[in-house]
Design a protein around this motif. Structure first.
Motif, short mmCIF file in Angstrom:
data_model
loop_
_atom_site.label_atom_id
_atom_site.label_comp_id
_atom_site.label_asym_id
_atom_site.label_seq_id
_atom_site.Cartn_x
_atom_site.Cartn_y
_atom_site.Cartn_z
N UNK A 132 -3.50 4.56 -11.08
CA UNK A 132 -3.80 3.53 -12.09
C UNK A 132 -3.32 2.14 -11.65
N UNK A 133 -2.54 2.07 -10.57
CA UNK A 133 -2.00 0.80 -10.06
C UNK A 133 -1.10 0.14 -11.09
N UNK A 134 -0.25 0.93 -11.72
CA UNK A 134 0.63 0.40 -12.76
C UNK A 134 2.07 0.35 -12.26
N UNK A 135 2.89 -0.31 -13.04
CA UNK A 135 4.33 -0.31 -12.84
C UNK A 135 5.00 0.24 -14.10
N UNK A 136 4.29 1.12 -14.76
CA UNK A 136 4.78 1.73 -16.00
C UNK A 136 5.25 3.15 -15.68
N UNK A 159 -7.33 6.40 -5.50
CA UNK A 159 -8.28 6.18 -6.58
C UNK A 159 -8.62 7.48 -7.26
N UNK A 160 -9.08 7.38 -8.48
CA UNK A 160 -9.56 8.56 -9.20
C UNK A 160 -11.05 8.75 -8.99
N UNK A 161 -11.62 8.02 -8.03
CA UNK A 161 -13.04 8.14 -7.72
C UNK A 161 -13.91 7.09 -8.38
N UNK A 162 -13.32 6.20 -9.14
CA UNK A 162 -14.10 5.18 -9.86
C UNK A 162 -14.18 3.85 -9.11
N UNK A 163 -13.65 3.80 -7.89
CA UNK A 163 -13.61 2.54 -7.15
C UNK A 163 -14.53 2.54 -5.94
N UNK A 164 -15.57 3.35 -5.96
CA UNK A 164 -16.56 3.35 -4.88
C UNK A 164 -15.94 3.61 -3.54
N UNK A 179 -8.73 -2.18 -2.84
CA UNK A 179 -9.56 -2.34 -4.02
C UNK A 179 -9.10 -3.52 -4.86
N UNK A 180 -7.92 -4.06 -4.51
CA UNK A 180 -7.38 -5.22 -5.20
C UNK A 180 -6.81 -6.18 -4.16
N UNK A 181 -6.01 -7.13 -4.57
CA UNK A 181 -5.49 -8.15 -3.66
C UNK A 181 -4.24 -7.67 -2.92
N UNK A 182 -3.99 -8.25 -1.75
CA UNK A 182 -2.74 -7.93 -1.05
C UNK A 182 -1.51 -8.25 -1.91
N UNK A 183 -1.58 -9.33 -2.70
CA UNK A 183 -0.45 -9.70 -3.53
C UNK A 183 -0.15 -8.63 -4.57
N UNK A 184 -1.19 -8.06 -5.16
CA UNK A 184 -0.99 -7.00 -6.15
C UNK A 184 -0.34 -5.78 -5.51
#
Length: 189
Positions: free
Chosen positions: A79-83, A122-127, A134-139
């Motif tokens: 999920x790319x979270x910090x939770x 990924x869970x398969x939803x990011x092609x 799938x996001x930025x290097x900063x993220x």
């Protein structure tokens, strides 16, 4: 990938017997066995089923500890979270395992665990972009710093090998080469 591992409790019982046979051979040849190599999100199932599967593997974990070894998991954020309440199912899932060990095998509460691969998946939803790209290097850098701070809280975690660098063919969306200088600087702190 073809042997029974975490699908059912019966699979785990077989996997445990496998490691009970292999670990002594590794030890006899001068190696410290690192058992399991649990892929992200495994063992699957509701909490009671996960607990039953980890409990079925305890004899192998006890042997690993006796032989000076460890076990391994692949912590990826999906999920790319910090939770932590989300990541307990993914990149911090090892904490669920140790809760089970503290309850059913307190002698294993300090068994070392090695994260033999990890990062962003990924869970398969990011092609065609399942990895960090799938996001930025900063993220990604921000998430890695958070993840590093989390696993430092767990003294039994020995480290994480980020997936992957040096072989982008087929794994380009995971390739860490563009971040190599940043990683070297971060690790050099």
């Amino acid at each position: 990938d073809t042997c029974p591992a975490w699908g059912t409790v019966a699979d785990v019982e077989w996997f445990c017997k496998f490691w009970l046979a292999l670990a002594p051979i590794m030890h006899e040849h001068g190696f410290k066995p690192c058992l399991a190599s649990i892929s992200v999100g495994n063992p699957p199932g509701p909490p009671e089923e996960v607990e039953a599967k980890i409990r079925a593997f305890i004899p192998a974990l006890r042997l690993a500890k006796k032989l000076g070894g460890s076990w391994s998991y692949h912590p990826y954020t999906i999920k790319y979270t910090k939770d932590p309440s989300v990541e307990i199912h993914y990149s911090l899932r090892h904490r669920r395992f140790y809760d089970i060990l503290r309850k059913h095998a307190p002698d294993l509460k300090d068994l070392p665990i090695v994260f033999t691969e990890g990062g962003v998946d990924s869970d398969g939803t990011h092609g065609d972009k399942p990895g960090w790209k799938r996001d930025t290097p900063e993220k990604f850098k921000d998430w890695l710093a958070w993840f590093d701070s989390e696993i430092k809280k767990d003294s039994y975690v020995k480290g994480c090998t980020l997936f992957q660098i040096g072989h982008p063919e087929g794994w380009d969306s995971f390739d860490l080469e563009p971040l190599a200088d940043w990683l070297a600087g971060y690790l050099g702190k």
